[in-house]
Write a protein that holds these residues in place. Structure first.
Motif, PDB file in Angstrom:
ATOM      1  N   CYS A  31       0.808  -1.222   0.000  1.00  0.00           N
ATOM      2  CA  CYS A  31       0.000   0.000   0.000  1.00  0.00           C
ATOM      3  C   CYS A  31       0.841   1.272   0.000  1.00  0.00           C
ATOM      4  O   CYS A  31       0.407   2.302  -0.513  1.00  0.00           O
ATOM      5  CB  CYS A  31      -0.960  -0.001   1.186  1.00  0.00           C
ATOM      6  SG  CYS A  31      -0.131  -0.207   2.784  1.00  0.00           S
ATOM      7  N   ASP A  32       2.048   1.215   0.561  1.00  0.00           N
ATOM      8  CA  ASP A  32       2.922   2.392   0.595  1.00  0.00           C
ATOM      9  C   ASP A  32       3.816   2.493  -0.635  1.00  0.00           C
ATOM     10  O   ASP A  32       4.500   3.494  -0.821  1.00  0.00           O
ATOM     11  CB  ASP A  32       3.810   2.361   1.846  1.00  0.00           C
ATOM     12  CG  ASP A  32       3.005   2.482   3.122  1.00  0.00           C
ATOM     13  OD1 ASP A  32       2.009   3.231   3.128  1.00  0.00           O
ATOM     14  OD2 ASP A  32       3.361   1.820   4.110  1.00  0.00           O
ATOM     15  N   GLY A  33       3.872   1.434  -1.434  1.00  0.00           N
ATOM     16  CA  GLY A  33       4.706   1.435  -2.629  1.00  0.00           C
ATOM     17  C   GLY A  33       6.174   1.197  -2.352  1.00  0.00           C
ATOM     18  O   GLY A  33       7.002   1.354  -3.242  1.00  0.00           O
ATOM     19  N   ASP A  34       6.502   0.787  -1.109  1.00  0.00           N
ATOM     20  CA  ASP A  34       7.917   0.659  -0.763  1.00  0.00           C
ATOM     21  C   ASP A  34       8.375  -0.767  -0.468  1.00  0.00           C
ATOM     22  O   ASP A  34       9.480  -0.979   0.033  1.00  0.00           O
ATOM     23  CB  ASP A  34       8.265   1.576   0.411  1.00  0.00           C
ATOM     24  CG  ASP A  34       7.496   1.242   1.683  1.00  0.00           C
ATOM     25  OD1 ASP A  34       6.694   0.278   1.687  1.00  0.00           O
ATOM     26  OD2 ASP A  34       7.695   1.951   2.683  1.00  0.00           O
ATOM     27  N   THR A  35       7.545  -1.748  -0.792  1.00  0.00           N
ATOM     28  CA  THR A  35       7.924  -3.155  -0.655  1.00  0.00           C
ATOM     29  C   THR A  35       7.224  -3.951  -1.750  1.00  0.00           C
ATOM     30  O   THR A  35       6.044  -3.729  -2.023  1.00  0.00           O
ATOM     31  CB  THR A  35       7.524  -3.722   0.725  1.00  0.00           C
ATOM     32  OG1 THR A  35       8.115  -2.920   1.746  1.00  0.00           O
ATOM     33  CG2 THR A  35       7.991  -5.162   0.890  1.00  0.00           C
ATOM     34  N   LEU A  36       7.969  -4.880  -2.352  1.00  0.00           N
ATOM     35  CA  LEU A  36       7.415  -5.733  -3.397  1.00  0.00           C
ATOM     36  C   LEU A  36       7.261  -7.158  -2.887  1.00  0.00           C
ATOM     37  O   LEU A  36       7.978  -7.587  -1.979  1.00  0.00           O
ATOM     38  CB  LEU A  36       8.341  -5.739  -4.620  1.00  0.00           C
ATOM     39  CG  LEU A  36       8.641  -4.382  -5.244  1.00  0.00           C
ATOM     40  CD1 LEU A  36       9.624  -4.540  -6.399  1.00  0.00           C
ATOM     41  CD2 LEU A  36       7.369  -3.694  -5.693  1.00  0.00           C
ATOM     42  N   LEU A  37       6.341  -7.878  -3.494  1.00  0.00           N
ATOM     43  CA  LEU A  37       6.150  -9.300  -3.231  1.00  0.00           C
ATOM     44  C   LEU A  37       6.193 -10.014  -4.570  1.00  0.00           C
ATOM     45  O   LEU A  37       5.363  -9.747  -5.443  1.00  0.00           O
ATOM     46  CB  LEU A  37       4.805  -9.547  -2.539  1.00  0.00           C
ATOM     47  CG  LEU A  37       4.407 -11.009  -2.331  1.00  0.00           C
ATOM     48  CD1 LEU A  37       5.373 -11.708  -1.377  1.00  0.00           C
ATOM     49  CD2 LEU A  37       2.985 -11.103  -1.807  1.00  0.00           C
ATOM     50  N   LEU A  38       7.192 -10.879  -4.739  1.00  0.00           N
ATOM     51  CA  LEU A  38       7.305 -11.671  -5.959  1.00  0.00           C
ATOM     52  C   LEU A  38       6.779 -13.066  -5.679  1.00  0.00           C
ATOM     53  O   LEU A  38       7.195 -13.705  -4.705  1.00  0.00           O
ATOM     54  CB  LEU A  38       8.766 -11.781  -6.410  1.00  0.00           C
ATOM     55  CG  LEU A  38       9.348 -10.623  -7.214  1.00  0.00           C
ATOM     56  CD1 LEU A  38       9.432  -9.356  -6.400  1.00  0.00           C
ATOM     57  CD2 LEU A  38      10.692 -10.997  -7.779  1.00  0.00           C
ATOM     58  N   LYS A  39       5.868 -13.531  -6.511  1.00  0.00           N
ATOM     59  CA  LYS A  39       5.369 -14.900  -6.415  1.00  0.00           C
ATOM     60  C   LYS A  39       6.045 -15.689  -7.527  1.00  0.00           C
ATOM     61  O   LYS A  39       5.896 -15.358  -8.704  1.00  0.00           O
ATOM     62  CB  LYS A  39       3.848 -14.928  -6.533  1.00  0.00           C
ATOM     63  CG  LYS A  39       3.186 -14.232  -5.350  1.00  0.00           C
ATOM     64  CD  LYS A  39       1.704 -14.456  -5.329  1.00  0.00           C
ATOM     65  CE  LYS A  39       1.103 -13.823  -4.079  1.00  0.00           C
ATOM     66  NZ  LYS A  39      -0.275 -14.257  -3.880  1.00  0.00           N
ATOM     67  N   VAL A  40       6.805 -16.709  -7.117  1.00  0.00           N
ATOM     68  CA  VAL A  40       7.685 -17.402  -8.056  1.00  0.00           C
ATOM     69  C   VAL A  40       7.508 -18.913  -8.001  1.00  0.00           C
ATOM     70  O   VAL A  40       7.037 -19.464  -7.008  1.00  0.00           O
ATOM     71  CB  VAL A  40       9.173 -17.073  -7.768  1.00  0.00           C
ATOM     72  CG1 VAL A  40       9.421 -15.575  -7.775  1.00  0.00           C
ATOM     73  CG2 VAL A  40       9.653 -17.694  -6.463  1.00  0.00           C
ATOM     74  N   SER A  41       7.922 -19.557  -9.074  1.00  0.00           N
ATOM     75  CA  SER A  41       8.159 -21.001  -9.073  1.00  0.00           C
ATOM     76  C   SER A  41       9.661 -21.159  -8.919  1.00  0.00           C
ATOM     77  O   SER A  41      10.431 -20.662  -9.750  1.00  0.00           O
ATOM     78  CB  SER A  41       7.697 -21.639 -10.383  1.00  0.00           C
ATOM     79  OG  SER A  41       6.300 -21.567 -10.494  1.00  0.00           O
ATOM     80  N   GLN A  42      10.060 -21.807  -7.844  1.00  0.00           N
ATOM     81  CA  GLN A  42      11.473 -21.950  -7.496  1.00  0.00           C
ATOM     82  C   GLN A  42      12.002 -23.280  -8.000  1.00  0.00           C
ATOM     83  O   GLN A  42      11.418 -24.322  -7.736  1.00  0.00           O
ATOM     84  CB  GLN A  42      11.625 -21.878  -5.972  1.00  0.00           C
ATOM     85  CG  GLN A  42      13.014 -22.141  -5.451  1.00  0.00           C
ATOM     86  CD  GLN A  42      13.966 -21.007  -5.751  1.00  0.00           C
ATOM     87  OE1 GLN A  42      13.675 -19.849  -5.476  1.00  0.00           O
ATOM     88  NE2 GLN A  42      15.110 -21.331  -6.321  1.00  0.00           N
TER      89      GLN A  42
END
Length: 137
Positions: A85-96
């Motif tokens: 919501c603050d634009g200062d953290t990302l979340l990557l959803k990946v296949s590892q």
């Protein structure tokens, strides 16, 4: 700014990089939701990730781009990138592929505290780091 106005901005315009030009990225398994690691991204690594759909980070220790799995073969195929919501953290959803952690575990969060404040291993060892990276001094 209203939510609708915010959605009109491009994704890259929304990301708030810190004073070093970095943003933290939490990495999560796309299927299980398990947190695999946390890494840093700069604008160039984020652009590469968006373009190639392979996770690319900024290595603060080496001061260079780091394509995850470049030396180990443990690549991360990116399915989604979310922004908080603050634009200062990302979340990557990946296949590892293989383990995410350079210590050989599936997740970098492979230790947990016990009631007596000691620690125990709580994750699966996926590979021997010495076999992949060589003996560390």
């Amino acid at each position: 700014m209203s939510e609708n106005q915010d959605l009109q901005k491009s994704f890259l315009e929304t990301v708030k990089f810190d004073d070093k030009g970095l943003v933290p990225a939490i990495v999560q398994d796309f299927e299980t939701g398990k947190v695999l690691m946390m890494a840093w991204m700069n604008r160039q690594s984020l652009e590469m990730t968006l373009e190639k759909k392979k996770a690319c980070y900024w290595s603060r220790s080496r001061q260079k781009l780091w394509l995850k799995g470049e030396s180990s073969g443990n690549m991360q195929n990116v399915h989604d990138i979310l922004i908080d919501c603050d634009g200062d953290t990302l979340l990557l959803k990946v296949s590892q592929t293989g383990g995410a952690c350079h210590m050989g575990y599936q997740s970098c969060f492979y230790r947990k505290t016990k009631d007596d404040l000691s620690m125990e291993i709580c994750d699966t060892l996926m590979f021997n780091p010495e076999d992949v990276y060589g003996k560390q001094s």
